[in-house]
Motif scaffolding. Sequence first.
Motif, PDB file in Angstrom:
ATOM      1  N   ARG A 454     -29.975-104.381  -8.215  1.00  0.00           N
ATOM      2  CA  ARG A 454     -30.438-104.561  -9.613  1.00  0.00           C
ATOM      3  C   ARG A 454     -31.484-104.482  -9.969  1.00  0.00           C
ATOM      4  N   ARG A 455     -32.564-105.053  -9.185  1.00  0.00           N
ATOM      5  CA  ARG A 455     -33.916-104.780  -9.592  1.00  0.00           C
ATOM      6  C   ARG A 455     -34.352-103.244  -9.471  1.00  0.00           C
ATOM      7  N   ASP A 456     -33.961-102.690  -8.390  1.00  0.00           N
ATOM      8  CA  ASP A 456     -33.969-101.376  -8.211  1.00  0.00           C
ATOM      9  C   ASP A 456     -33.465-100.380  -9.374  1.00  0.00           C
ATOM     10  N   ARG A 457     -32.357-100.650  -9.704  1.00  0.00           N
ATOM     11  CA  ARG A 457     -31.647-100.005 -10.945  1.00  0.00           C
ATOM     12  C   ARG A 457     -32.366 -99.949 -12.252  1.00  0.00           C
ATOM     13  N   ALA A 458     -32.838-101.381 -12.246  1.00  0.00           N
ATOM     14  CA  ALA A 458     -33.738-101.627 -13.874  1.00  0.00           C
ATOM     15  C   ALA A 458     -34.752-100.704 -13.756  1.00  0.00           C
ATOM     16  N   ARG A 459     -35.679-100.932 -12.300  1.00  0.00           N
ATOM     17  CA  ARG A 459     -37.015-100.180 -12.392  1.00  0.00           C
ATOM     18  C   ARG A 459     -36.632 -98.816 -12.534  1.00  0.00           C
ATOM     19  N   LEU A 460     -35.701 -98.263 -12.192  1.00  0.00           N
ATOM     20  CA  LEU A 460     -35.416 -96.730 -12.153  1.00  0.00           C
ATOM     21  C   LEU A 460     -35.149 -96.258 -13.835  1.00  0.00           C
ATOM     22  N   LEU A 461     -34.348 -96.927 -14.325  1.00  0.00           N
ATOM     23  CA  LEU A 461     -34.037 -96.840 -15.790  1.00  0.00           C
ATOM     24  C   LEU A 461     -35.308 -96.861 -16.713  1.00  0.00           C
ATOM     25  N   ARG A 462     -36.043 -97.808 -16.385  1.00  0.00           N
ATOM     26  CA  ARG A 462     -37.395 -97.872 -17.314  1.00  0.00           C
ATOM     27  C   ARG A 462     -38.342 -96.663 -16.955  1.00  0.00           C
ATOM     28  N   ASN A 463     -38.052 -95.593 -16.299  1.00  0.00           N
ATOM     29  CA  ASN A 463     -38.973 -94.642 -16.325  1.00  0.00           C
ATOM     30  C   ASN A 463     -38.646 -93.558 -17.285  1.00  0.00           C
ATOM     31  N   TRP A 464     -37.655 -93.959 -18.300  1.00  0.00           N
ATOM     32  CA  TRP A 464     -37.489 -93.014 -19.472  1.00  0.00           C
ATOM     33  C   TRP A 464     -36.952 -94.008 -20.532  1.00  0.00           C
ATOM     34  N   PRO A 465     -37.311 -93.355 -21.657  1.00  0.00           N
ATOM     35  CA  PRO A 465     -37.116 -94.182 -22.773  1.00  0.00           C
ATOM     36  C   PRO A 465     -35.822 -94.678 -23.157  1.00  0.00           C
ATOM     37  N   THR A 466     -35.736 -95.946 -23.417  1.00  0.00           N
ATOM     38  CA  THR A 466     -34.409 -96.645 -23.711  1.00  0.00           C
ATOM     39  C   THR A 466     -33.614 -95.631 -24.711  1.00  0.00           C
ATOM     40  N   GLY A 467     -32.468 -95.595 -24.495  1.00  0.00           N
ATOM     41  CA  GLY A 467     -31.567 -94.710 -25.091  1.00  0.00           C
ATOM     42  C   GLY A 467     -31.606 -93.193 -25.134  1.00  0.00           C
ATOM     43  N   SER A 468     -32.368 -92.722 -24.338  1.00  0.00           N
ATOM     44  CA  SER A 468     -32.518 -91.243 -23.858  1.00  0.00           C
ATOM     45  C   SER A 468     -31.473 -90.719 -23.459  1.00  0.00           C
ATOM     46  N   VAL A 469     -31.255 -89.283 -23.458  1.00  0.00           N
ATOM     47  CA  VAL A 469     -29.994 -88.717 -22.963  1.00  0.00           C
ATOM     48  C   VAL A 469     -30.080 -89.018 -21.161  1.00  0.00           C
ATOM     49  N   LEU A 470     -31.344 -88.735 -20.843  1.00  0.00           N
ATOM     50  CA  LEU A 470     -31.278 -89.062 -19.297  1.00  0.00           C
ATOM     51  C   LEU A 470     -31.055 -90.416 -18.953  1.00  0.00           C
ATOM     52  N   GLN A 471     -31.729 -91.336 -19.526  1.00  0.00           N
ATOM     53  CA  GLN A 471     -31.426 -92.713 -19.208  1.00  0.00           C
ATOM     54  C   GLN A 471     -30.001 -93.192 -19.125  1.00  0.00           C
ATOM     55  N   ARG A 472     -29.258 -92.701 -20.323  1.00  0.00           N
ATOM     56  CA  ARG A 472     -27.733 -92.971 -20.579  1.00  0.00           C
ATOM     57  C   ARG A 472     -27.090 -92.305 -19.390  1.00  0.00           C
ATOM     58  N   TRP A 473     -27.382 -91.109 -19.135  1.00  0.00           N
ATOM     59  CA  TRP A 473     -26.750 -90.480 -18.153  1.00  0.00           C
ATOM     60  C   TRP A 473     -26.586 -91.216 -16.674  1.00  0.00           C
ATOM     61  N   LEU A 474     -27.865 -91.720 -16.399  1.00  0.00           N
ATOM     62  CA  LEU A 474     -28.016 -92.413 -15.154  1.00  0.00           C
ATOM     63  C   LEU A 474     -27.333 -93.708 -15.226  1.00  0.00           C
ATOM     64  N   ASP A 475     -27.349 -94.394 -16.303  1.00  0.00           N
ATOM     65  CA  ASP A 475     -26.864 -95.632 -16.464  1.00  0.00           C
ATOM     66  C   ASP A 475     -25.144 -95.793 -16.434  1.00  0.00           C
ATOM     67  N   GLU A 476     -24.792 -94.371 -16.823  1.00  0.00           N
ATOM     68  CA  GLU A 476     -23.244 -94.568 -16.575  1.00  0.00           C
ATOM     69  C   GLU A 476     -22.892 -94.225 -15.200  1.00  0.00           C
ATOM     70  N   ARG A 477     -23.696 -93.299 -14.457  1.00  0.00           N
ATOM     71  CA  ARG A 477     -23.120 -93.065 -13.299  1.00  0.00           C
ATOM     72  C   ARG A 477     -23.497 -93.622 -11.974  1.00  0.00           C
ATOM     73  N   LEU A 478     -24.905 -94.400 -12.010  1.00  0.00           N
ATOM     74  CA  LEU A 478     -25.454 -95.302 -11.043  1.00  0.00           C
ATOM     75  C   LEU A 478     -24.453 -96.180 -10.508  1.00  0.00           C
ATOM     76  N   PRO A 479     -24.367 -96.627  -9.290  1.00  0.00           N
ATOM     77  CA  PRO A 479     -23.614 -97.829  -8.965  1.00  0.00           C
ATOM     78  C   PRO A 479     -23.959 -99.029  -9.914  1.00  0.00           C
ATOM     79  N   ALA A 480     -23.154 -99.852 -10.127  1.00  0.00           N
ATOM     80  CA  ALA A 480     -23.288-101.226 -11.173  1.00  0.00           C
ATOM     81  C   ALA A 480     -24.401-101.973 -10.712  1.00  0.00           C
ATOM     82  N   GLY A 481     -24.973-102.472 -11.769  1.00  0.00           N
ATOM     83  CA  GLY A 481     -26.070-103.577 -11.355  1.00  0.00           C
ATOM     84  C   GLY A 481     -25.404-104.762 -10.762  1.00  0.00           C
TER      85      GLY A 481
END
Length: 481
Positions: A454-481
Motif C-alpha cells: 500500500r505504501r509502495d503503490r501510493a508512492r508510485l502514484l504520487r509521481n504524476w498529477p492527481t487525476g492525470s491519464v497515466l495516474q488513473r491508468w495505473l490506479d485501475e490496473r495495479l494490484p489493489a492497495g
Amino acid sequence: MTHLPLTDASALRAAGRQPRLPFRVLLADGGELLMLRLLRVLPGKRLVGEAELNGSKVLAKLFIGQRGERHWQQERTGLAALAGAGVPTPALLAATALAGGGYALMTDFLDPAESLAESWERLAGPAPGDGQALALLAPALTLLGRLHAAGLVQQDLHLGNFLRHEDTWLLIDGDAVRVVCPGQRLPLTPASANLAILLAQLPAAWDGQVAALLPAYAAGASDSLPDLPALSEQIRRVRAWRLKDFLVKTLRECTLFAVDQSATRFRAVVRREVEALAEVLRSRESVDRAISAGTILKDGGTTTVARVVIDGRALLIKRYNLKSLRHALSRLWRPSRGWHSWREGHRLRFLGIATPAPLALIEERCGPLRRRAWLVSEFCPGPNLLRHLSADRVPPDEEATAILDLFAALHRNRISHGDLKATNLLWEHGRVVVIDLDGVVQHRSAAAHARAWRRDRARLLRNWPTGSVLQRWLDERLPAG
C-alpha cells in the motif's frame, strides 16, 4: 606433451581452483591422461574438463577428494542405468583409479554441444508461453519422462544437465541418477517431486504454463501425468529452497562467487568478473579512485554514486558513506546497505525481475563491526519512467505490458521496494528495470506485504498529477492497495 610433469590427486587437491594447465596424470592401468581445459572445478573434490586419452579427445572427471570413490562409483552406476533405460547420455569410455590415489572417469567429448541452460539464456527472458521457448523445453521434458518411465530419477535436475549434440538431447551427470523402481514406471508421487525440481528452474512467471508443458513430459512418461495442483505446490517449495540456498552462496566462496574476508574487509565478487574487476577492487582506495575518475551521478551525505568505464564497459559504483559519528555508530552492528542491496539484487534476478546485475561488494570492517561499503553493478543507461512516460496519455503497448508484468511479479513474490519513485524505474530494451534496492524486502507474511505494498503503490502514484491519464491508468490496473 610427455615433457609435462606428472601430477597426482594430492597435488591437485592442494592446487585448489587453479591447477596449472595442461597437466598429466598417471592412471592405475599404466595409461596417461592429459588434461587440456577445465570446465568445472570443485576444489579438493573434483575436476571436470577436456582431455586426451590415447590420442583421442574425451571428457574427463577426476575424483580427488576423500569421498571420491563413492562419487566415482555413483557416476558409473548412473551412466549404466541411463544407457540401460535407453536414455541418451555420453558413452562411458573408461573408468579407472589414478596412480597414487583418486579416480578417473572418461566419456565421449561432445563437440559442438550446447546445454539447455545456454539455449535458454540466448532467448533472453522469453515471455511465459512463448512458442520458441516451449519448443526448446519440450525435448528435455520428454527425456525426463523417459527417465521416470524406466524407474529412474535425477536428483540434481537443472537446465545445465541437458545437452544438445547434433540435434540429439542427452542427459548428463550420472552421479545424481538413482534407480528407484528397476524396470518399472516411477510412481506418480516421486515422479512429480522430481519433475518439480526441473520446472522450478524456470522463472516464476512460467508457473501458469505448467499445463502447457506437461504434454511433452507425458510423451516420454507413457501418458502418466502428475496432479497439477500438487505439482504447482511442489514447484513453489523447490523454488523457495533454491532461492534460500542461492542467497547463502552469494556470501561464501563457491563456484559462482569469489569471497574473501579479513579483520578489516569483506569482499564478494561474481567469479566470472574477478579478473575484469581485479584492479578496481584491489583496495578501498582503488575503488575510491575509480569513483573520482568516473562521472558522479549523486554525491549525498549517505551515498556517492558514479558511472565508471572499465575496459570500455560502463559500470556503476555506489559508495555507502557514514555522514556522522552517530550515523556510523548506528550502522556498526547491522549489515551495511551495500550488503542488503547486493543480496536483494541477486534475489530479484533469481526471480526473473529486471535489475542491474550486482558484480561486487566490499564492506569495511573492524572485526565484527561494519563501516562503509561499496557496491559495483552493471550500468543501466535507460531513461527513468518519470522522464520516459507522459502523464497525459496511456503508456504505449510495450511499456504498458512491461509495467504490469513487473508489478505482477513483485506482488506475486511479496516484494516491496520501499522507495518506489518513478526515477527508480528505468526503461531499457523493452523492460522496466528496478534500481536503488536499499529498502527492498521479500515479506514472509501476506499481511506484512499488503501493508508495505500500500505504501509502495501510493508512492508510485504520487509521481504524476492527481487525476492525470497515466495516474488513473495505473490506479485501475495495479494490484489493489
